[in-house]
Write an enzyme that holds these catalytic residues in place. Structure first.
Site, mmCIF file in Angstrom:
data_model
loop_
_atom_site.group_PDB
_atom_site.id
_atom_site.type_symbol
_atom_site.label_atom_id
_atom_site.label_comp_id
_atom_site.label_asym_id
_atom_site.label_seq_id
_atom_site.Cartn_x
_atom_site.Cartn_y
_atom_site.Cartn_z
ATOM 1 N N ARG A 147 67.051 9.147 -51.150
ATOM 2 C CA ARG A 147 67.193 10.581 -50.880
ATOM 3 C C ARG A 147 67.419 11.301 -52.202
ATOM 4 O O ARG A 147 68.316 10.926 -52.965
ATOM 5 C CB ARG A 147 68.404 10.782 -49.963
ATOM 6 C CG ARG A 147 68.639 12.202 -49.529
ATOM 7 C CD ARG A 147 69.953 12.345 -48.769
ATOM 8 N NE ARG A 147 71.010 12.798 -49.645
ATOM 9 C CZ ARG A 147 72.128 13.424 -49.250
ATOM 10 N NH1 ARG A 147 72.343 13.630 -47.961
ATOM 11 N NH2 ARG A 147 73.041 13.798 -50.105
ATOM 12 N N TYR A 159 74.643 21.343 -52.404
ATOM 13 C CA TYR A 159 74.939 20.216 -51.527
ATOM 14 C C TYR A 159 74.315 18.921 -52.084
ATOM 15 O O TYR A 159 73.165 18.924 -52.524
ATOM 16 C CB TYR A 159 74.399 20.449 -50.094
ATOM 17 C CG TYR A 159 74.430 19.144 -49.352
ATOM 18 C CD1 TYR A 159 75.644 18.635 -48.887
ATOM 19 C CD2 TYR A 159 73.295 18.344 -49.243
ATOM 20 C CE1 TYR A 159 75.714 17.386 -48.311
ATOM 21 C CE2 TYR A 159 73.354 17.087 -48.662
ATOM 22 C CZ TYR A 159 74.571 16.614 -48.201
ATOM 23 O OH TYR A 159 74.636 15.368 -47.660
ATOM 24 N N ASP A 212 67.697 16.175 -47.992
ATOM 25 C CA ASP A 212 68.591 16.807 -47.004
ATOM 26 C C ASP A 212 68.734 18.293 -47.333
ATOM 27 O O ASP A 212 69.282 18.652 -48.376
ATOM 28 C CB ASP A 212 69.958 16.103 -47.050
ATOM 29 C CG ASP A 212 70.857 16.474 -45.879
ATOM 30 O OD1 ASP A 212 70.542 17.447 -45.166
ATOM 31 O OD2 ASP A 212 71.883 15.789 -45.692
ATOM 32 N N HIS A 214 70.430 20.308 -45.439
ATOM 33 C CA HIS A 214 71.773 20.627 -44.964
ATOM 34 C C HIS A 214 71.821 21.971 -44.245
ATOM 35 O O HIS A 214 72.700 22.803 -44.477
ATOM 36 C CB HIS A 214 72.783 20.555 -46.114
ATOM 37 C CG HIS A 214 73.999 19.761 -45.764
ATOM 38 N ND1 HIS A 214 75.230 20.324 -45.589
ATOM 39 C CD2 HIS A 214 74.151 18.436 -45.529
ATOM 40 C CE1 HIS A 214 76.106 19.378 -45.273
ATOM 41 N NE2 HIS A 214 75.471 18.232 -45.221
ATOM 42 N N GLU A 238 65.556 16.285 -43.884
ATOM 43 C CA GLU A 238 66.714 16.206 -42.981
ATOM 44 C C GLU A 238 67.358 17.578 -42.795
ATOM 45 O O GLU A 238 67.479 18.340 -43.756
ATOM 46 C CB GLU A 238 67.701 15.227 -43.627
ATOM 47 C CG GLU A 238 69.005 15.084 -42.907
ATOM 48 C CD GLU A 238 69.882 14.053 -43.608
ATOM 49 O OE1 GLU A 238 69.350 13.109 -44.237
ATOM 50 O OE2 GLU A 238 71.104 14.195 -43.539
ATOM 51 N N GLU A 264 72.892 14.464 -37.360
ATOM 52 C CA GLU A 264 74.186 13.916 -37.785
ATOM 53 C C GLU A 264 75.345 14.679 -37.144
ATOM 54 O O GLU A 264 76.445 14.165 -37.066
ATOM 55 C CB GLU A 264 74.303 13.901 -39.311
ATOM 56 C CG GLU A 264 74.393 15.264 -39.957
ATOM 57 C CD GLU A 264 74.447 15.204 -41.474
ATOM 58 O OE1 GLU A 264 73.666 14.438 -42.066
ATOM 59 O OE2 GLU A 264 75.275 15.912 -42.057
ATOM 60 N N ARG A 285 69.564 11.225 -36.133
ATOM 61 C CA ARG A 285 70.552 10.787 -37.124
ATOM 62 C C ARG A 285 71.983 10.711 -36.590
ATOM 63 O O ARG A 285 72.947 10.708 -37.349
ATOM 64 C CB ARG A 285 70.492 11.734 -38.323
ATOM 65 C CG ARG A 285 69.144 11.697 -38.974
ATOM 66 C CD ARG A 285 69.096 12.054 -40.435
ATOM 67 N NE ARG A 285 70.350 12.366 -41.030
ATOM 68 C CZ ARG A 285 71.144 11.442 -41.593
ATOM 69 N NH1 ARG A 285 70.765 10.191 -41.661
ATOM 70 N NH2 ARG A 285 72.294 11.814 -42.104
ATOM 71 N N GLU A 341 71.213 5.564 -43.576
ATOM 72 C CA GLU A 341 71.773 6.215 -44.768
ATOM 73 C C GLU A 341 72.894 5.338 -45.334
ATOM 74 O O GLU A 341 73.703 4.785 -44.593
ATOM 75 C CB GLU A 341 72.329 7.592 -44.382
ATOM 76 C CG GLU A 341 72.856 8.381 -45.562
ATOM 77 C CD GLU A 341 73.360 9.774 -45.166
ATOM 78 O OE1 GLU A 341 73.665 9.990 -43.975
ATOM 79 O OE2 GLU A 341 73.429 10.638 -46.055
ATOM 80 N N TRP A 405 77.021 25.604 -44.715
ATOM 81 C CA TRP A 405 77.187 24.716 -45.868
ATOM 82 C C TRP A 405 76.309 23.514 -45.669
ATOM 83 O O TRP A 405 76.191 22.997 -44.573
ATOM 84 C CB TRP A 405 78.642 24.272 -46.024
ATOM 85 C CG TRP A 405 78.743 23.324 -47.205
ATOM 86 C CD1 TRP A 405 78.643 23.647 -48.537
ATOM 87 C CD2 TRP A 405 78.896 21.904 -47.146
ATOM 88 N NE1 TRP A 405 78.737 22.516 -49.288
ATOM 89 C CE2 TRP A 405 78.874 21.437 -48.480
ATOM 90 C CE3 TRP A 405 79.014 20.993 -46.102
ATOM 91 C CZ2 TRP A 405 78.996 20.074 -48.800
ATOM 92 C CZ3 TRP A 405 79.137 19.654 -46.396
ATOM 93 C CH2 TRP A 405 79.139 19.199 -47.743
#
Ligand code: EZ4
Ligand code: CO
Length: 405
Positions: A147, A159, A212, A214, A238, A264, A285, A341, A405
């Site tokens: 990643r 991030y 990612d 985020h 992601e 996630e 995830r 991950e 975030w």
């Protein structure tokens, strides 16, 4: 086999973890991870006040019934706090069942579908050159999936990059209030394609790459990113957009063939349902801790497999080694496993509190055939690392608007 007691431990060996231990009248015990980053003590209270008293005296073998009892029996279903608590109980009961059977948990799920678990490493840097140097190291270490995250020039915190921190484990322990980061979608979209262009120019297309976002983009912005990254053939993008509006993923899907990963933050399998059945995502995830345990993860994997969606469980440092080992068993079993991950085996402090037998070789993790989950928790060592209130950052746009975030 009756549950006689359930203990809850909170410790901070570099970051906060909530751990539970279920004791039985036959002397066998099980461990579960109930860590909810930044809201840890809410889960402790949920467990101690409302879950544990209802479980004393119940048969530890009735995993499915206990899961249904805690989910449906509360009347108030789902939610991050309750599902982290239920997830810990469920994982600990699978640990017990494995120990009683004398089998690793993956055997109880249906056995191994593969010899080892392929992981993706985190590679980041302050500049593209930094990231590429670190990517070279990761490739030389044998990782097959990586990643990439890079600091956005001019951004106040990005991030997935370290900034002034030495490693991820230092994210906690010294943040009694949430720090503030900045965000600019324009700067981000102008910059990120260059990172992947240069990675492909230097390392070719055999190394699999992920990224990612985020949850920082809107659906149409994510569609743009997907198109911009298409030439670099990512394994997945992601959390392009928050999961609260599944229809948003339809927009992304209509515009790009870049594969998408999400989940996630799912705390129930029903969060995943519309995204999977509409074929809006390619990788799910969800974590055993936050998703409510091994019991729902098994249901999720089977459901996802009907839609060619693969499992890519969350593996951040705020999931304890107990959750990591639960994922190892799920990943070894799930016929539709994709990738796990992985952020390394942790610091000396973490390894003093949690011990587990897993080996990394050529980007794959092998675990030993130990009964149950194969993880131990050192209660005495945990006492040396008391809880420290600590939070993830919050993000604001340049004009002060609060962002994801
Ligand atoms: O920011 O788990 O893919 N990994 C991630 C994580 C999350 C943290 C939040 O608690 O997005 O690093
Ligand atoms: Co993520």
């Amino acid at each position: 086999m009756k549950i006689t007691d359930i203990k809850v431990f909170v410790c901070c060996p570099g970051r906060n973890f909530v751990t539970i231990k279920i004791m039985t009248d036959e002397g066998v015990y099980g461990l579960g991870d109930a860590t909810l980053n930044g809201r840890e003590l809410a889960v402790v209270s949920y467990l101690e006040e409302h879950v544990i008293p209802c479980l004393i005296g119940k048969d530890a073998h009735q995993i499915e019934d206990i899961w249904q009892y805690l989910v449906k029996g509360a009347y108030w279903q789902n939610g991050a706090v309750s599902m982290a608590a239920i997830g810990a109980i469920d994982v600990a009961l699978w640990d017990i069942k494995g120990k009683v059977a004398g089998l690793p948990v993956y055997q109880l799920l249906g056995g191994k579908s593969r010899k080892a678990v392929t992981v993706y490493a985190h590679v980041n840097g302050e500049t593209i050159d930094d990231v590429l140097n670190n990517l070279e190291k990761a490739i030389n270490e044998g990782y097959k999936v990586v990643r990439l995250q890079c600091t956005i020039p001019g951004a106040k915190g990005t991030y997935g990059t370290l900034g002034d921190k030495k490693n991820y484990y230092e994210l906690q322990g010294n943040r009694p209030l949430p720090p503030e980061h900045g965000w600019s979608t324009t700067k981000y979209l102008n910059f990120i394609p260059e990172l992947f262009k240069r990675a492909r120019e230097k390392f070719g297309y055999d190394i699999e790459l992920c990224h990612d976002v985020h949850s920082r983009l809107t659906p149409i912005e994510a569609a743009q990113l997907g198109k911009l990254l298409e030439p670099y053939r990512l394994k997945f993008i992601e959390d392009a957009v928050t999961y609260d509006n599944p229809e948003g993923y339809k927009i992304i899907r209509e515009h790009t063939t870049s594969p998408l990963a999400l989940g996630e933050k799912f705390n129930t399998i029903w969060d995943a349902k519309p995204l999977i059945e509409n074929q809006y995502i390619d990788f799910v995830r969800t974590a055993a801790t936050h998703g409510g345990g091994i019991t729902p993860m098994k249901k999720l994997a089977d459901f996802a497999s009907l839609y060619h969606v693969r499992m890519a469980p969350h593996g951040a440092p705020d999931l304890s080694p107990i959750c990591f080992m639960a994922h190892m068993h799920l990943d070894l079993w799930a016929p539709n496993f994709g990738v796990q991950e992985f952020i390394g085996f942790g610091t000396p402090e973490l390894n003093e509190v949690f011990s587990f037998k897993a080996k990394l070789k050529d980007g794959d993790i092998y675990i030993e055939d130990i009964s149950g989950l194969g993880v131990e928790f050192n209660e005495e060592a945990a006492k040396k690392y008391p809880y420290k209130r600590s939070y993830l950052p919050v993000t604001r746009l340049d004009d002060g608007t609060l962002w994801n975030w």
